[in-house]
Design a protein around this motif. Structure first.
Motif, PDB file in Angstrom:
ATOM      1  N   GLU A 220       0.345  -1.207  -0.046  1.00  0.00           N
ATOM      2  CA  GLU A 220       0.433  -0.308   0.107  1.00  0.00           C
ATOM      3  C   GLU A 220       0.535   1.137  -0.199  1.00  0.00           C
ATOM      4  O   GLU A 220       1.171   2.513  -0.383  1.00  0.00           O
ATOM      5  CB  GLU A 220      -0.676   0.118   1.604  1.00  0.00           C
ATOM      6  CG  GLU A 220      -2.039   1.423   1.493  1.00  0.00           C
ATOM      7  CD  GLU A 220      -3.058   1.556   3.046  1.00  0.00           C
ATOM      8  OE1 GLU A 220      -3.463   1.903   2.112  1.00  0.00           O
ATOM      9  OE2 GLU A 220      -3.050   0.058   2.938  1.00  0.00           O
ATOM     10  N   LEU A 221       2.257   1.381   0.800  1.00  0.00           N
ATOM     11  CA  LEU A 221       2.491   2.435   0.698  1.00  0.00           C
ATOM     12  C   LEU A 221       3.570   2.409  -0.578  1.00  0.00           C
ATOM     13  O   LEU A 221       4.023   3.611  -1.018  1.00  0.00           O
ATOM     14  CB  LEU A 221       3.619   2.282   2.062  1.00  0.00           C
ATOM     15  CG  LEU A 221       2.892   2.491   3.488  1.00  0.00           C
ATOM     16  CD1 LEU A 221       4.101   1.860   4.725  1.00  0.00           C
ATOM     17  CD2 LEU A 221       2.539   3.285   3.270  1.00  0.00           C
ATOM     18  N   LEU A 222       4.149   1.108  -0.697  1.00  0.00           N
ATOM     19  CA  LEU A 222       5.059   1.660  -2.550  1.00  0.00           C
ATOM     20  C   LEU A 222       4.305   2.226  -3.136  1.00  0.00           C
ATOM     21  O   LEU A 222       4.525   2.772  -4.219  1.00  0.00           O
ATOM     22  CB  LEU A 222       5.440   0.434  -2.936  1.00  0.00           C
ATOM     23  CG  LEU A 222       6.527  -0.792  -1.865  1.00  0.00           C
ATOM     24  CD1 LEU A 222       6.648  -2.423  -2.616  1.00  0.00           C
ATOM     25  CD2 LEU A 222       7.634   0.151  -1.952  1.00  0.00           C
ATOM     26  N   PHE A 223       2.818   2.145  -3.466  1.00  0.00           N
ATOM     27  CA  PHE A 223       2.072   2.437  -4.205  1.00  0.00           C
ATOM     28  C   PHE A 223       0.975   3.592  -3.769  1.00  0.00           C
ATOM     29  O   PHE A 223       0.490   4.538  -5.223  1.00  0.00           O
ATOM     30  CB  PHE A 223       1.148   1.253  -5.280  1.00  0.00           C
ATOM     31  CG  PHE A 223       1.654   0.662  -5.734  1.00  0.00           C
ATOM     32  CD1 PHE A 223       1.428   0.735  -7.579  1.00  0.00           C
ATOM     33  CD2 PHE A 223       1.644  -0.645  -5.358  1.00  0.00           C
ATOM     34  CE1 PHE A 223       2.153  -0.056  -7.525  1.00  0.00           C
ATOM     35  CE2 PHE A 223       2.315  -1.947  -6.175  1.00  0.00           C
ATOM     36  CZ  PHE A 223       2.091  -1.575  -7.339  1.00  0.00           C
TER      37      PHE A 223
ATOM     38  N   ARG B 232      -0.340  -3.683  -8.002  1.00  0.00           N
ATOM     39  CA  ARG B 232      -1.570  -3.378  -9.061  1.00  0.00           C
ATOM     40  C   ARG B 232      -2.176  -3.339 -10.241  1.00  0.00           C
ATOM     41  O   ARG B 232      -3.273  -2.263  -9.881  1.00  0.00           O
ATOM     42  CB  ARG B 232       0.060  -2.479 -10.281  1.00  0.00           C
ATOM     43  CG  ARG B 232      -0.735  -1.744 -10.753  1.00  0.00           C
ATOM     44  CD  ARG B 232       1.407  -1.409 -11.583  1.00  0.00           C
ATOM     45  NE  ARG B 232       1.072  -2.811 -12.463  1.00  0.00           N
ATOM     46  CZ  ARG B 232       2.534  -3.075 -13.355  1.00  0.00           C
ATOM     47  NH1 ARG B 232       3.137  -2.218 -13.669  1.00  0.00           N
ATOM     48  NH2 ARG B 232       2.523  -4.083 -13.752  1.00  0.00           N
ATOM     49  N   LYS B 233      -2.543  -4.635 -10.414  1.00  0.00           N
ATOM     50  CA  LYS B 233      -3.547  -4.820 -11.172  1.00  0.00           C
ATOM     51  C   LYS B 233      -5.065  -4.479 -10.656  1.00  0.00           C
ATOM     52  O   LYS B 233      -6.497  -4.116 -10.977  1.00  0.00           O
ATOM     53  CB  LYS B 233      -3.567  -6.340 -11.331  1.00  0.00           C
ATOM     54  CG  LYS B 233      -4.868  -6.836 -11.995  1.00  0.00           C
ATOM     55  CD  LYS B 233      -4.955  -8.182 -13.257  1.00  0.00           C
ATOM     56  CE  LYS B 233      -5.483  -8.960 -13.714  1.00  0.00           C
ATOM     57  NZ  LYS B 233      -5.134 -10.160 -14.265  1.00  0.00           N
TER      58      LYS B 233
ATOM     59  N   SER C 216       0.687   5.972 -13.910  1.00  0.00           N
ATOM     60  CA  SER C 216       2.387   5.615 -14.140  1.00  0.00           C
ATOM     61  C   SER C 216       3.003   4.136 -14.004  1.00  0.00           C
ATOM     62  O   SER C 216       4.107   3.708 -14.995  1.00  0.00           O
ATOM     63  CB  SER C 216       2.547   6.834 -13.823  1.00  0.00           C
ATOM     64  OG  SER C 216       2.952   6.794 -12.535  1.00  0.00           O
ATOM     65  N   SER C 217       2.511   3.119 -12.903  1.00  0.00           N
ATOM     66  CA  SER C 217       3.141   2.393 -12.524  1.00  0.00           C
ATOM     67  C   SER C 217       2.831   1.072 -13.541  1.00  0.00           C
ATOM     68  O   SER C 217       3.923   0.406 -13.552  1.00  0.00           O
ATOM     69  CB  SER C 217       2.250   2.084 -11.045  1.00  0.00           C
ATOM     70  OG  SER C 217       1.234   1.951 -11.741  1.00  0.00           O
ATOM     71  N   TRP C 218       1.679   1.623 -14.183  1.00  0.00           N
ATOM     72  CA  TRP C 218       2.155   0.541 -15.952  1.00  0.00           C
ATOM     73  C   TRP C 218       3.249   0.315 -16.561  1.00  0.00           C
ATOM     74  O   TRP C 218       2.941  -0.665 -17.332  1.00  0.00           O
ATOM     75  CB  TRP C 218       0.480   0.339 -16.202  1.00  0.00           C
ATOM     76  CG  TRP C 218      -0.724  -0.141 -15.570  1.00  0.00           C
ATOM     77  CD1 TRP C 218      -1.542   1.300 -14.509  1.00  0.00           C
ATOM     78  CD2 TRP C 218      -1.190  -1.271 -15.242  1.00  0.00           C
ATOM     79  NE1 TRP C 218      -2.663   0.355 -13.814  1.00  0.00           N
ATOM     80  CE2 TRP C 218      -2.337  -1.037 -14.340  1.00  0.00           C
ATOM     81  CE3 TRP C 218      -1.070  -2.140 -15.345  1.00  0.00           C
ATOM     82  CZ2 TRP C 218      -3.254  -2.142 -13.753  1.00  0.00           C
ATOM     83  CZ3 TRP C 218      -1.762  -3.467 -14.998  1.00  0.00           C
ATOM     84  CH2 TRP C 218      -2.436  -3.215 -14.426  1.00  0.00           C
TER      85      TRP C 218
END
Length: 452
Positions: free
Chosen positions: A216-219, A280-281, A289-291
């Protein structure tokens, strides 16, 4: 040419003595260590300071959260603060003035304004709590300007950088330390004293970890500025243990690493990198942008490290899958074993029924920091404050620090070497002797005697 002859001679001598290929590889690695250009920092005390003048670089989650600990320790004056985020710097400066100290100088004009700050003559200790890629350049700049420096984890992410830190500390005779807060945890310090009291007998093996669900924190769009920490999971050269020191530092203390034993090799394996992509999905919008990112960092890295005395340390790292927090914090010897999370212990001759005992029965072994020093502000159950308190105490009294540049280098060596081992199918990687032979000396570490 002489270097080649020396290396071949060393390997030939190893073969003649019947040393295995692992020992030869270790010798080869030691031979490739850069030449020493300064004096060893083993056993070098700080100069005495009536007041320790502190500068902090990086005022986000970690640096901003540590301001209170520094301000609560007697004999500390925060003289300068640096961050590219002017709002964060102003917030930290207000904490300083609210504590009754003069307003610190602020340095917020770009990525390299810390270089201007380090030219000041009213700084004794620099604390670096920035994104990882800045740890080494900021630490190097600090010691070159005559300042002692404490760096957050990891110390560095490549072997070349680790040697740079060792070289700079020795050349400029300034202490360059990784300030590992987990070495100052209450359980860790109690176990350290019990080990040194002989309750575990001869040590055989231990384990440490950083198993912490950070998805959760990383995203998060705000927690890590610019989402910098997730980017480390996309670097092809690093697929292993990115954060070894919280687990390794305490176990290295139990085993007197660099103080009678040393870690000589590491072998690592890693799982596929699936956790962050799956998260992520499930949680990120299609246009995020993470995609565009491809994650290569192993969801779980498991490493085995062996010491010169034959002891074994297991290290784990996992921040990408769901599980409760654990640093493992495990140590075992010929008389028994301790395992943390939850804490439990089994020691002969007290325990003989094959049932775990209550760790609270050993409170009498608590370290003096936890029994004699009133608790202060800060997180992680109090260990942050006691780490700062002890660091400042050693500087004010002119003592040898509990941890030095060689400790930081060994604790962070698994970052590049676990990745190299994974790339080579788990092949053992030699860990160099950063002390250049002085690891054999029996000298104090975190298990300190209370100053008179």
């Amino acid at each position: 040419m002489s270097d080649q002859v020396s290396r071949r001679s060393l390997l030939a001598a190893g073969a003649a003595l019947g040393l295995g290929s692992g020992a030869q590889a270790e010798a080869s690695q030691e031979q490739e260590a850069p030449p020493q250009r300064g004096r060893s920092m083993v056993g070098v005390p700080f100069e005495r300071h009536d007041t320790v003048r502190v500068a902090i670089i990086g005022l986000g989650n970690r640096g901003g959260g540590m301001i209170g600990s520094f301000l609560a320790v007697p004999g500390v004056k925060v003289t300068a603060l640096c961050d590219v985020n002017a709002t964060a710097a102003a917030r930290a400066a207000k904490a300083v003035t609210d504590a009754g100290q003069p307003a610190p100088a602020l340095y917020t004009k770009g990525d390299h304004d810390y270089e201007n700050m380090l030219r000041r003559d009213d700084i004794d200790l620099v604390y670096v709590a920035t994104p990882w890629e800045w740890h080494v350049p900021m630490a190097l700049a600090s010691v070159r300007e005559g300042k002692h420096v404490g760096v957050e984890t990891p110390f560095a992410t490549s072997m070349d950088e680790l040697w740079q830190l060792v070289d700079a500390s020795e050349r400029y005779q300034r202490h360059c330390m990784q300030l590992e807060n987990c070495c100052y945890g209450r359980n860790e310090m109690r176990i350290l004293r019990m080990v040194h009291a002989g309750l575990f007998g001869e040590l055989l093996h231990g384990a440490g970890a950083y198993n912490h669900d950070l998805r959760e924190l990383l995203f998060s769009d705000t927690y890590y500025a610019g989402e910098w920490r997730r980017a480390w999971h996309t670097k092809s050269r690093l697929k292993g243990d990115l954060y070894p020191t919280h687990g390794l530092g305490p176990v290295a203390g139990y085993m007197d690493i660099n103080r009678g034993d040393r870690i000589v090799r590491i072998s690592s394996m890693g799982t596929p990198a699936l956790g962050l992509a799956e998260y992520r999905k499930a949680h990120e919008e299609p246009g995020d942008s993470s995609w565009r990112e491809r994650y290569v960092e192993s969801d779980m890295t498991i490493s085995l490290l062996q010491t010169a005395k034959g002891r074994v340390i297991r290290l784990e790292h996992d921040v990408s899958t769901p599980h409760p927090y654990s640093r493992l914090n495990h140590i075992a010897g010929t008389k028994g074993v301790f395992e943390d999370y939850p804490p439990r212990i089994y020691l002969e001759p007290r325990n003989t029924n094959h049932q775990w005992a209550n760790f609270d029965e050993y409170k009498s072994y608590d370290h003096w920091l936890w029994t004699d020093v009133p608790p202060g502000p800060g997180g992680h159950g109090g260990m942050d404050y006691y780490m700062v308190y002890r660091t400042i105490q050693t500087m004010r009294l002119g003592l040898v620090p509990d941890m030095d540049v060689y400790d930081g280098a060994v604790w962070s060596a698994p970052v590049p070497l676990s990745s190299k081992s994974i790339d080579q199918g788990g092949a053992p990687q030699p860990i160099p002797d950063f002390t250049r032979g002085r690891w054999r000396e029996n000298r104090p570490g975190v298990d300190s005697v209370k100053p008179a």
